[in-house]
Design an enzyme around this catalytic site. Structure first.
Site: not given
Length: 579
Positions: A180, A256, A446
């Site tokens: 990520d 994220h 996600s």
């Protein structure tokens, strides 16, 4: 996201490239080139997987220079080598030409086996949804971590983690790699949850462009910390991040990877913040996404390194992962006739042979087809559900999906989002705030994906020897069935059943097993399905009494056996408090 099409090459390969109308990247063209094993440039100087970075770069550049000479590109702007994925596969870059044209040209070389455009993949997030706030104030949304609790008649898609925790809370020997944006290791709820990691962004690349995308000042290294991935309109206008960035990418930092990691293994039972699904497991952060996304070559190299495979020029990884979480992707084919597909398929097959489980997001294309790498074989692909069990509007669908899990949804048209996915974050809008005890809410596949990856970690903690096929079978066989009522808005036409994806968006719809996988994730049932059976001991056969002494002895033996059984039962009783 860039759209992807396929084009037939003269060598009989299908190459994934940019769709018609997409801007060519005049700043830097990037392709992945695999040489044939019989190529003269390969035989002349073989590349050892144990070679140091300097030697790897030298051999890769020699092969690239020879390729440039044969292709008529040995000018001042000629070819430059980048990351080496294995002994015969290298990233090749050029200026003054777009990636697709470069790929076609190099594919015609007699020493070349395969060429793929090194495409950009982006985090599978819906960061600009106006229906939820950017952060969680106070104690978070009224629904709390609704997605972890036992399902109810109103909140149908919750995964029932508390019943799974009665059996397992994970194990430190089960490492989950999060590919990520990197991670904020200083978040209080992630302290002690991280092992090792690597930053792949910019590895093997030179120049200001790779530095700008990496945004940490030093390209690739052993520090997988997230420096932030904010993008300003000024950067887009000045094209300092290349043509892969456009106005759609303008945003504050997403953090994220930190959010994904928290859902998998945030420290729990600590009186702080939130609960992760497998809080006794560990996270291996692999930074593959910088500003505007990350390249296939970095992602594939990170997949290999994360599980302990050798990557030329990189040190060995002492913390091999059993589970990979890929909350990223974009459109593209993973077919065996696609060059990019071949690279992913080969890597995934190698990981599967090592008993590594790969979990990937289906994508956020609003009912269009599942993106790459979620559409590849040997991947557990996850689509997103609303709290009532219908497919959430933003989620991708298709026959490649394995199962579904909560993705977050808001219900309301104003005010705070009612059913977001809450996780660890950072309050910095650009760079991070240090040791920030911050939690944020969001929606997207996600966040569906780490709920499944965390469940897999719980399963492997119970049965470390499970194969990927056995993990998939247990997940699929224990799902709860999809709902067919309860969706939509009162007084309006109810949602239809989800259909096979086309070029037309499908928002909320009732899931089917051909569009959203086998059913809704049930973490408790999946963990129970692989838990070792508790065997109840068989009482011994009493010895026939031959007198008062014998009878007394028999009674004493029976009493001791019952005492031992009672102690055994007490020891088997779960002692882990529910989260």
């Amino acid at each position: 996201m860039r759209k992807v099409s396929t084009m037939l090459l003269g060598a009989g390969l299908l190459l994934a490239g940019l769709a018609h109308g997409a801007p060519a990247d005049e700043t830097e063209a990037r392709v992945i080139v695999r040489f044939k094993p019989t190529a003269q440039s390969v035989l002349a100087k073989p590349l050892s997987m144990r070679s140091g970075e300097t030697e790897v770069r030298s051999i890769a550049q020699q092969r690239t220079h020879a390729l440039a000479l044969r292709s008529g590109m040995a000018s001042a702007k000629g070819l430059q080598s980048g990351l080496s994925l294995d002994a015969r596969t290298h990233v090749v870059k050029a200026r003054g030409i777009d990636s697709l044209t470069l790929a076609k040209r190099l594919a015609a070389d007699p020493e070349v086996e395969l060429v793929a455009v090194d495409q950009l993949r982006k985090r599978a997030l819906v960061p600009n949804d106006p229906l939820y706030p950017p952060g969680v104030a106070g104690q978070g949304p009224a629904s709390g971590q609704w997605y972890l609790r036992a399902p109810t008649s109103e909140v149908v898609s919750s995964i029932n983690a508390p019943a799974a925790w009665d059996r397992s809370t994970g194990s430190s020997s089960v490492i989950v790699a999060v590919l990520d944006t990197g991670i904020r290791k200083d978040h209080p709820d992630l302290a002690g949850q991280i092992v090792g990691g690597y930053d792949m962004v910019g590895y093997g690349s030179a120049g200001s462009l790779s530095l700008a995308i990496a945004n940490d000042g030093d390209r690739a290294d052993a520090d997988a910390s997230d420096p932030g991935d904010w993008v300003t309109q000024a950067e887009v206008d000045a094209r300092t991040l290349g043509s892969q960035c456009n106005s759609d990418d303008v945003s504050n930092s997403s953090w994220h990877g930190t959010r994904v990691a928290g859902l998998i293994a945030a420290a729990s039972n600590n009186g702080l913040g939130m609960a992760g699904v497998a809080w006794n497991s560990k996270i291996l952060p692999m930074r593959v996404l910088g500003k505007c996304g990350g390249y296939d070559s970095d992602i594939i190299a990170a997949m290999r390194w994360a599980v302990g495979l050798s990557v030329p020029g990189l040190p060995a990884n002492p913390n091999a992962a059993r589970v990979l979480n890929l909350s990223l992707g974009s459109s593209g084919s993973c077919a065996a006739t696609s060059s990019t597909g071949v690279l992913y398929r080969e890597t995934l097959a190698e990981l599967t042979a090592m008993n590594v489980v790969v979990v990937a997001a289906a994508g956020n294309s609003a009912g269009l087809a599942v993106g790459l790498p979620g559409n590849c074989p040997n991947v557990i692909s996850v689509t997103g559900l609303r709290h009532v069990g219908t497919k959430v509007g933003f989620s991708s669908i298709g026959p490649e999906v394995t199962l579904s899990a909560p993705g977050g949804n808001c219900v309301n048209l104003s005010g705070p989002c009612l059913y977001p996915i809450v996780s660890t974050g950072n309050s910095g809008t650009q760079g991070p705030r240090l040791a920030d005890d911050h939690y944020t809410s969001g929606v997207g596949t996600s966040f569906s994906t780490p709920l499944v990856a965390g469940t897999v970690a719980l399963m492997l903690a119970q049965q470390p020897g499970l194969t990927p096929a056995q993990v998939r079978s247990a997940l699929v066989s224990t799902v709860r069935p999809f709902v067919s009522t309860g969706g939509g808005v009162a007084g309006e036409t109810p949602p239809a059943a989800c259909k096979a994806p086309t070029s037309t968006e499908q928002l909320e719809c009732y899931c089917t097993t051909s569009t959203c996988g086998a059913g809704m994730l049930d973490a408790a049932a999946a963990v129970a399905a692989v838990s070792p059976a508790v065997v109840t001991p068989t009482p011994p056969t009493p010895t026939p009494s031959t007198g008062d002494a014998g009878g007394g002895g028999g009674g004493a033996m029976s009493g001791l056996w019952l005492l031992a059984l009672g102690l055994a039962a007490a020891m088997l009783r779960p002692r882990v408090p529910r989260g």
